[in-house]
Write a protein that holds these residues in place. Structure first.
Motif, PDB file in Angstrom:
ATOM      1  N   LEU A   8      97.798 -57.889   3.009  1.00 45.27           N
ATOM      2  CA  LEU A   8      97.773 -58.634   4.262  1.00 45.27           C
ATOM      3  C   LEU A   8      99.180 -59.151   4.505  1.00 45.27           C
ATOM      4  N   LEU A  79      97.663 -55.464   8.342  1.00 45.84           N
ATOM      5  CA  LEU A  79      97.570 -54.962   6.976  1.00 45.84           C
ATOM      6  C   LEU A  79      98.527 -53.791   6.829  1.00 45.84           C
ATOM      7  N   GLY A  97      90.164 -56.057   6.278  1.00 45.43           N
ATOM      8  CA  GLY A  97      90.709 -56.965   7.286  1.00 45.43           C
ATOM      9  C   GLY A  97      89.656 -57.824   7.947  1.00 45.43           C
TER      10      GLY A  97
END
Length: 140
Positions: A8, A79, A97
Protein backbone atom coordinates in the motif's frame (compact mmCIF):
# COMPACT_ATOMS: atom_id res chain seq x y z
CA UNK A 1 8.46 -15.35 -3.99
CA UNK A 2 10.16 -13.90 -0.90
CA UNK A 3 7.57 -11.24 -0.10
CA UNK A 4 3.94 -10.41 -0.66
CA UNK A 5 3.71 -8.81 -4.12
CA UNK A 6 1.60 -5.78 -3.14
CA UNK A 7 2.40 -2.76 -1.00
CA UNK A 8 0.00 0.00 0.00
CA UNK A 9 1.80 3.08 -1.27
CA UNK A 10 -0.66 5.64 0.03
CA UNK A 11 -4.29 6.25 0.84
CA UNK A 12 -6.35 9.32 1.61
CA UNK A 13 -9.95 10.32 2.13
CA UNK A 14 -11.48 12.14 -0.83
CA UNK A 15 -14.87 12.71 0.81
CA UNK A 16 -15.93 12.78 4.48
CA UNK A 17 -19.43 13.72 5.52
CA UNK A 18 -21.16 12.87 8.81
CA UNK A 19 -24.44 14.27 10.14
CA UNK A 20 -26.00 13.32 13.45
CA UNK A 21 -29.58 12.10 13.12
CA UNK A 22 -31.66 14.39 15.39
CA UNK A 23 -34.49 11.81 15.41
CA UNK A 24 -32.29 8.93 16.61
CA UNK A 25 -33.69 7.13 19.68
CA UNK A 26 -30.73 5.83 21.70
CA UNK A 27 -33.05 3.32 23.42
CA UNK A 28 -34.52 2.14 20.11
CA UNK A 29 -33.29 -0.20 17.39
CA UNK A 30 -29.49 -0.21 17.38
CA UNK A 31 -29.07 -2.49 14.35
CA UNK A 32 -31.04 -0.52 11.78
CA UNK A 33 -28.17 1.11 9.90
CA UNK A 34 -28.05 -0.03 6.28
CA UNK A 35 -24.89 0.79 4.39
CA UNK A 36 -24.24 0.99 0.67
CA UNK A 37 -20.64 0.25 -0.35
CA UNK A 38 -19.24 1.15 -3.75
CA UNK A 39 -15.94 0.27 -5.45
CA UNK A 40 -14.18 1.83 -8.41
CA UNK A 41 -10.77 0.81 -9.67
CA UNK A 42 -8.63 2.92 -11.94
CA UNK A 43 -5.50 2.64 -13.97
CA UNK A 44 -2.85 5.15 -12.99
CA UNK A 45 -1.41 6.77 -16.10
CA UNK A 46 2.30 6.16 -16.49
CA UNK A 47 2.39 3.60 -13.68
CA UNK A 48 1.86 0.12 -15.14
CA UNK A 49 2.69 -1.58 -11.81
CA UNK A 50 0.14 0.35 -9.75
CA UNK A 51 -3.58 -0.07 -9.12
CA UNK A 52 -5.82 2.71 -7.84
CA UNK A 53 -8.93 1.84 -5.83
CA UNK A 54 -11.72 4.02 -4.53
CA UNK A 55 -14.08 2.65 -1.89
CA UNK A 56 -17.08 4.64 -0.73
CA UNK A 57 -19.39 3.71 2.12
CA UNK A 58 -22.68 5.54 2.56
CA UNK A 59 -25.41 5.05 5.10
CA UNK A 60 -28.59 4.53 3.07
CA UNK A 61 -31.04 6.92 4.72
CA UNK A 62 -34.12 5.47 3.00
CA UNK A 63 -33.32 1.86 4.00
CA UNK A 64 -32.14 2.51 7.57
CA UNK A 65 -34.20 2.35 10.75
CA UNK A 66 -33.13 4.65 13.60
CA UNK A 67 -29.52 5.23 12.49
CA UNK A 68 -27.52 7.49 14.81
CA UNK A 69 -25.70 9.16 11.92
CA UNK A 70 -25.96 9.74 8.20
CA UNK A 71 -22.59 9.55 6.49
CA UNK A 72 -20.54 9.08 3.36
CA UNK A 73 -16.82 8.41 3.55
CA UNK A 74 -14.70 7.74 0.47
CA UNK A 75 -11.09 6.55 0.48
CA UNK A 76 -8.68 6.26 -2.43
CA UNK A 77 -5.64 4.01 -2.23
CA UNK A 78 -2.72 3.15 -4.46
CA UNK A 79 -1.23 -0.34 -4.39
CA UNK A 80 2.07 -1.05 -6.11
CA UNK A 81 4.04 -4.14 -7.07
CA UNK A 82 7.43 -4.81 -8.61
CA UNK A 83 5.97 -7.63 -10.72
CA UNK A 84 4.37 -7.47 -14.14
CA UNK A 85 0.66 -7.15 -13.51
CA UNK A 86 -1.53 -9.99 -14.74
CA UNK A 87 -5.32 -10.23 -14.40
CA UNK A 88 -4.85 -12.59 -11.45
CA UNK A 89 -2.42 -10.21 -9.74
CA UNK A 90 -4.76 -7.26 -10.35
CA UNK A 91 -7.66 -9.21 -8.84
CA UNK A 92 -5.46 -9.89 -5.81
CA UNK A 93 -4.73 -6.15 -5.49
CA UNK A 94 -8.44 -5.33 -5.60
CA UNK A 95 -9.32 -7.82 -2.86
CA UNK A 96 -6.44 -6.62 -0.68
CA UNK A 97 -7.16 -2.96 -1.35
CA UNK A 98 -10.84 -3.28 -0.53
CA UNK A 99 -10.00 -4.86 2.83
CA UNK A 100 -7.45 -2.15 3.63
CA UNK A 101 -9.69 0.75 2.59
CA UNK A 102 -12.77 -0.56 4.40
CA UNK A 103 -10.66 -0.84 7.54
CA UNK A 104 -9.44 2.73 7.09
CA UNK A 105 -13.02 3.94 6.53
CA UNK A 106 -14.21 2.01 9.61
CA UNK A 107 -11.63 3.82 11.74
CA UNK A 108 -12.41 7.20 10.15
CA UNK A 109 -16.16 6.90 10.81
CA UNK A 110 -15.49 5.90 14.43
CA UNK A 111 -13.14 8.88 14.83
CA UNK A 112 -15.52 11.36 13.19
CA UNK A 113 -18.42 10.25 15.38
CA UNK A 114 -16.50 9.78 18.64
CA UNK A 115 -17.38 13.23 19.95
CA UNK A 116 -20.81 13.43 18.33
CA UNK A 117 -24.05 13.24 20.34
CA UNK A 118 -24.65 9.48 19.94
CA UNK A 119 -21.07 8.35 20.52
CA UNK A 120 -18.69 6.51 18.23
CA UNK A 121 -20.29 4.60 15.37
CA UNK A 122 -18.39 1.47 14.36
CA UNK A 123 -19.17 -0.11 10.99
CA UNK A 124 -19.87 -3.79 11.29
CA UNK A 125 -18.54 -6.43 8.94
CA UNK A 126 -19.33 -6.02 5.27
CA UNK A 127 -20.08 -9.44 3.76
CA UNK A 128 -17.97 -10.21 0.65
CA UNK A 129 -21.02 -10.20 -1.64
CA UNK A 130 -22.10 -6.69 -0.56
CA UNK A 131 -19.23 -4.96 -2.35
CA UNK A 132 -19.17 -6.06 -5.95
CA UNK A 133 -15.51 -6.50 -6.82
CA UNK A 134 -15.27 -6.61 -10.62
CA UNK A 135 -12.66 -9.00 -12.05
CA UNK A 136 -9.61 -7.48 -13.70
CA UNK A 137 -10.58 -8.71 -17.15
CA UNK A 138 -13.82 -6.67 -17.07
CA UNK A 139 -11.92 -3.40 -17.58
CA UNK A 140 -12.07 -2.05 -21.10
Amino acid sequence: MDHYPWQLENYFFTHQEVRANPDHDPDGNRRGSCISPLLNKTEIEGRPNAVGLEVSITLDESQSNNPPYFFTVTAFGVLVTDLEITDQLRDQAVVLGVDLLIGAIRERVATLTSRAPWGAFVLGPIPPGRLNVPPAHSDG
